[in-house]
Scaffold this motif. Structure first.
Motif, PDB file in Angstrom:
ATOM      1  N   PHE A 143      70.060  42.774   4.929  1.00  0.00           N
ATOM      2  CA  PHE A 143      70.198  41.486   5.592  1.00  0.00           C
ATOM      3  C   PHE A 143      70.363  40.364   4.567  1.00  0.00           C
ATOM      4  CE2 PHE A 143      67.288  44.130   8.151  1.00  0.00           C
ATOM      5  CZ  PHE A 143      68.030  44.251   9.304  1.00  0.00           C
ATOM      6  N   LYS A 144      70.952  39.279   5.026  1.00  0.00           N
ATOM      7  CA  LYS A 144      71.105  38.115   4.162  1.00  0.00           C
ATOM      8  C   LYS A 144      69.780  37.362   4.050  1.00  0.00           C
ATOM      9  CE  LYS A 144      73.665  33.795   3.512  1.00  0.00           C
ATOM     10  NZ  LYS A 144      74.726  32.898   4.031  1.00  0.00           N
ATOM     11  N   ILE A 145      69.485  36.871   2.842  1.00  0.00           N
ATOM     12  CA  ILE A 145      68.324  36.012   2.608  1.00  0.00           C
ATOM     13  C   ILE A 145      68.814  34.671   2.085  1.00  0.00           C
ATOM     14  CG2 ILE A 145      66.256  35.633   1.215  1.00  0.00           C
ATOM     15  CD1 ILE A 145      65.762  38.597   1.211  1.00  0.00           C
ATOM     16  N   THR A 146      68.372  33.604   2.734  1.00  0.00           N
ATOM     17  CA  THR A 146      68.611  32.248   2.239  1.00  0.00           C
ATOM     18  C   THR A 146      67.274  31.643   1.852  1.00  0.00           C
ATOM     19  OG1 THR A 146      70.599  31.903   3.586  1.00  0.00           O
ATOM     20  CG2 THR A 146      69.458  29.936   2.812  1.00  0.00           C
ATOM     21  N   VAL A 147      67.206  31.101   0.651  1.00  0.00           N
ATOM     22  CA  VAL A 147      65.982  30.488   0.140  1.00  0.00           C
ATOM     23  C   VAL A 147      66.092  28.975   0.293  1.00  0.00           C
ATOM     24  CG1 VAL A 147      64.492  30.195  -1.876  1.00  0.00           C
ATOM     25  CG2 VAL A 147      65.669  32.383  -1.488  1.00  0.00           C
ATOM     26  N   TRP A 148      65.067  28.370   0.882  1.00  0.00           N
ATOM     27  CA  TRP A 148      65.058  26.926   1.121  1.00  0.00           C
ATOM     28  C   TRP A 148      63.950  26.262   0.302  1.00  0.00           C
ATOM     29  CZ3 TRP A 148      68.430  24.246   4.363  1.00  0.00           C
ATOM     30  CH2 TRP A 148      69.267  25.037   5.160  1.00  0.00           C
ATOM     31  N   GLU A 149      64.336  25.394  -0.600  1.00  0.00           N
ATOM     32  CA  GLU A 149      63.367  24.593  -1.347  1.00  0.00           C
ATOM     33  C   GLU A 149      62.913  23.415  -0.481  1.00  0.00           C
ATOM     34  OE1 GLU A 149      63.484  21.100  -4.624  1.00  0.00           O
ATOM     35  OE2 GLU A 149      64.808  22.805  -5.015  1.00  0.00           O
ATOM     36  N   SER A 150      61.618  23.373  -0.174  1.00  0.00           N
ATOM     37  CA  SER A 150      61.050  22.248   0.569  1.00  0.00           C
ATOM     38  C   SER A 150      60.826  21.105  -0.420  1.00  0.00           C
ATOM     39  CB  SER A 150      59.733  22.672   1.230  1.00  0.00           C
ATOM     40  OG  SER A 150      59.210  21.639   2.023  1.00  0.00           O
ATOM     41  N   VAL A 151      61.765  20.170  -0.451  1.00  0.00           N
ATOM     42  CA  VAL A 151      61.917  19.238  -1.567  1.00  0.00           C
ATOM     43  C   VAL A 151      60.669  18.410  -1.848  1.00  0.00           C
ATOM     44  CG1 VAL A 151      63.208  17.227  -2.393  1.00  0.00           C
ATOM     45  CG2 VAL A 151      64.411  19.126  -1.300  1.00  0.00           C
ATOM     46  N   THR A 152      59.995  17.956  -0.812  1.00  0.00           N
ATOM     47  CA  THR A 152      58.854  17.059  -1.010  1.00  0.00           C
ATOM     48  C   THR A 152      57.811  17.653  -1.950  1.00  0.00           C
ATOM     49  OG1 THR A 152      59.156  16.075   1.185  1.00  0.00           O
ATOM     50  CG2 THR A 152      57.012  15.792   0.156  1.00  0.00           C
ATOM     51  N   GLU A 162      69.849  32.279  -8.159  1.00  0.00           N
ATOM     52  CA  GLU A 162      71.190  32.609  -8.639  1.00  0.00           C
ATOM     53  C   GLU A 162      71.209  33.973  -9.303  1.00  0.00           C
ATOM     54  OE1 GLU A 162      74.741  30.758 -11.484  1.00  0.00           O
ATOM     55  OE2 GLU A 162      72.808  29.743 -11.322  1.00  0.00           O
ATOM     56  N   ASN A 163      70.191  34.247 -10.121  1.00  0.00           N
ATOM     57  CA  ASN A 163      70.126  35.532 -10.815  1.00  0.00           C
ATOM     58  C   ASN A 163      69.957  36.705  -9.854  1.00  0.00           C
ATOM     59  OD1 ASN A 163      70.379  34.264 -13.296  1.00  0.00           O
ATOM     60  ND2 ASN A 163      68.164  34.111 -13.619  1.00  0.00           N
ATOM     61  N   MET A 164      69.279  36.459  -8.732  1.00  0.00           N
ATOM     62  CA  MET A 164      69.049  37.522  -7.751  1.00  0.00           C
ATOM     63  C   MET A 164      70.164  37.598  -6.711  1.00  0.00           C
ATOM     64  SD  MET A 164      64.923  37.549  -7.006  1.00  0.00           S
ATOM     65  CE  MET A 164      64.786  35.801  -6.614  1.00  0.00           C
ATOM     66  N   GLY A 165      71.126  36.691  -6.806  1.00  0.00           N
ATOM     67  CA  GLY A 165      72.230  36.694  -5.854  1.00  0.00           C
ATOM     68  C   GLY A 165      71.849  36.201  -4.475  1.00  0.00           C
ATOM     69  N   LEU A 166      70.867  35.284  -4.409  1.00  0.00           N
ATOM     70  CA  LEU A 166      70.394  34.753  -3.131  1.00  0.00           C
ATOM     71  C   LEU A 166      70.983  33.361  -2.885  1.00  0.00           C
ATOM     72  CD1 LEU A 166      66.594  35.658  -3.410  1.00  0.00           C
ATOM     73  CD2 LEU A 166      68.409  36.979  -2.300  1.00  0.00           C
ATOM     74  N   THR A 167      71.319  33.079  -1.659  1.00  0.00           N
ATOM     75  CA  THR A 167      71.769  31.742  -1.287  1.00  0.00           C
ATOM     76  C   THR A 167      70.605  30.769  -1.417  1.00  0.00           C
ATOM     77  OG1 THR A 167      73.384  32.644   0.274  1.00  0.00           O
ATOM     78  CG2 THR A 167      72.770  30.335   0.549  1.00  0.00           C
ATOM     79  N   PHE A 168      70.843  29.631  -2.036  1.00  0.00           N
ATOM     80  CA  PHE A 168      69.781  28.651  -2.294  1.00  0.00           C
ATOM     81  C   PHE A 168      70.150  27.313  -1.657  1.00  0.00           C
ATOM     82  CE2 PHE A 168      68.199  25.184  -5.048  1.00  0.00           C
ATOM     83  CZ  PHE A 168      66.828  25.366  -4.879  1.00  0.00           C
ATOM     84  N   ARG A 169      69.201  26.754  -0.893  1.00  0.00           N
ATOM     85  CA  ARG A 169      69.423  25.457  -0.258  1.00  0.00           C
ATOM     86  C   ARG A 169      68.164  24.601  -0.367  1.00  0.00           C
ATOM     87  NH1 ARG A 169      74.177  25.332   2.232  1.00  0.00           N
ATOM     88  NH2 ARG A 169      75.155  27.315   2.849  1.00  0.00           N
ATOM     89  N   ARG A 170      68.336  23.322  -0.130  1.00  0.00           N
ATOM     90  CA  ARG A 170      67.224  22.372  -0.196  1.00  0.00           C
ATOM     91  C   ARG A 170      67.160  21.614   1.129  1.00  0.00           C
ATOM     92  NH1 ARG A 170      67.867  18.309  -3.490  1.00  0.00           N
ATOM     93  NH2 ARG A 170      65.975  18.341  -4.748  1.00  0.00           N
ATOM     94  N   PHE A 171      65.954  21.142   1.471  1.00  0.00           N
ATOM     95  CA  PHE A 171      65.826  20.358   2.702  1.00  0.00           C
ATOM     96  C   PHE A 171      64.583  19.473   2.648  1.00  0.00           C
ATOM     97  CE2 PHE A 171      62.714  23.580   3.519  1.00  0.00           C
ATOM     98  CZ  PHE A 171      61.840  23.062   4.459  1.00  0.00           C
ATOM     99  N   GLY A 172      64.578  18.466   3.520  1.00  0.00           N
ATOM    100  CA  GLY A 172      63.372  17.676   3.754  1.00  0.00           C
ATOM    101  C   GLY A 172      62.974  16.714   2.662  1.00  0.00           C
ATOM    102  N   ASP A 173      63.938  16.019   2.075  1.00  0.00           N
ATOM    103  CA  ASP A 173      63.622  15.053   1.028  1.00  0.00           C
ATOM    104  C   ASP A 173      63.204  13.727   1.666  1.00  0.00           C
ATOM    105  OD1 ASP A 173      63.290  13.814  -1.364  1.00  0.00           O
ATOM    106  OD2 ASP A 173      65.409  13.672  -1.868  1.00  0.00           O
TER     107      ASP A 173
END
Length: 233
Positions: free
Chosen positions: A153-162, A179-190
């Motif tokens: 399955f796909k894994i997306t990692v979300w950085e909780s910015v605060t 990036e090294n693990m080949g995972l999608t990386f996103r940020r949210f909630g600033d």
């Protein structure tokens, strides 16, 4: 094919319900979209998504009297979803449910694998990572999930910015490791809680406000959040 989004993290208070809220703001207008609160300890998302049409909301508990996930409950519910009209489904797992999920999936590998059971569904796991004191525990959970689901399955990692605002080195480390693990990386909630706009947004989230119910400043900031961080397929 139906698309299932599981929002997970065993560490509490990192922003899972906020991510669910933002996803609902972005997608609740879609006709065949469903939002499911599986956090039996708080059912926070159910309250925060009061702006969503009732027929697009569901509340489900997978836990038995010992607060353990019932494997059959999960599979029965997924089977129900597979036969429903909903094509895009967002599921907020609570911390207890998230914590038990890796072991449940590993157990399924010797029973009926989740991938085999859900072969007609596109499943994505959204793992929320908290900063500061929540960072190590959040990353430890991510690594457990990578071990058991990444091949299927796909894994997306979300950085909780605060939580990362005072720890930029941790934010950089997280992005590089993804990036090294080949995972999608996103940020949210600033949203800075000490500012007027941030305070109004977080208050609106807890009240379950729709986008149009915010004052101009907070509404514009939320629109910017959705346009920048939630523009994806």
């Amino acid at each position: 094919m139906k698309k299932l989004h599981f929002i997970a993290q065993s560490k509490g208070g990192v922003g899972k319900s906020l991510l669910m809220y933002l996803m609902a703001l972005k997608n609740h207008h879609k006709e065949n979209c469903l939002f499911v609160d599986m956090d039996a300890s708080t059912f926070t998302s159910r309250r925060q998504l009061s702006f969503v049409d009732e027929d697009k909301l569901d509340t489900v508990s997978l836990l038995n009297e010992r607060a353990a996930i019932q494997r059959d409950n999960l599979f029965v519910y997924l089977d129900k979803l597979s036969r429903s009209r909903y094509q895009e489904i967002y599921i907020d797992l609570g911390a207890p449910e998230s914590e038990q999920l890796p072991a449940l999936i590993e157990f399924d590998e010797v029973q009926l694998p989740l991938r085999e059971f859900a072969d007609d569904m596109d499943i994505e796991f959204h793992i929320v990572i908290g900063g500061a004191g929540a960072y190590n525990a959040s990353v430890e959970y991510l690594l457990k999930m990578v071990k058991v689901v990444k091949d299927d399955f796909k894994i997306t990692v979300w950085e909780s910015v605060t939580g990362f605002r005072k720890f930029p080195e941790l934010a950089k480390e997280l992005a590089e490791n993804c990036e090294n693990m080949g995972l999608t990386f996103r940020r949210f909630g600033d949203f800075e809680p000490e500012t007027y706009v941030g305070t109004e947004i977080l208050s609106g989230v807890s009240k379950g406000l729709a986008l149009e119910d915010y004052d101009r400043g907070p509404r514009k900031r939320l629109i910017r959040e959705l346009n920048i961080n939630f523009q994806y397929d």
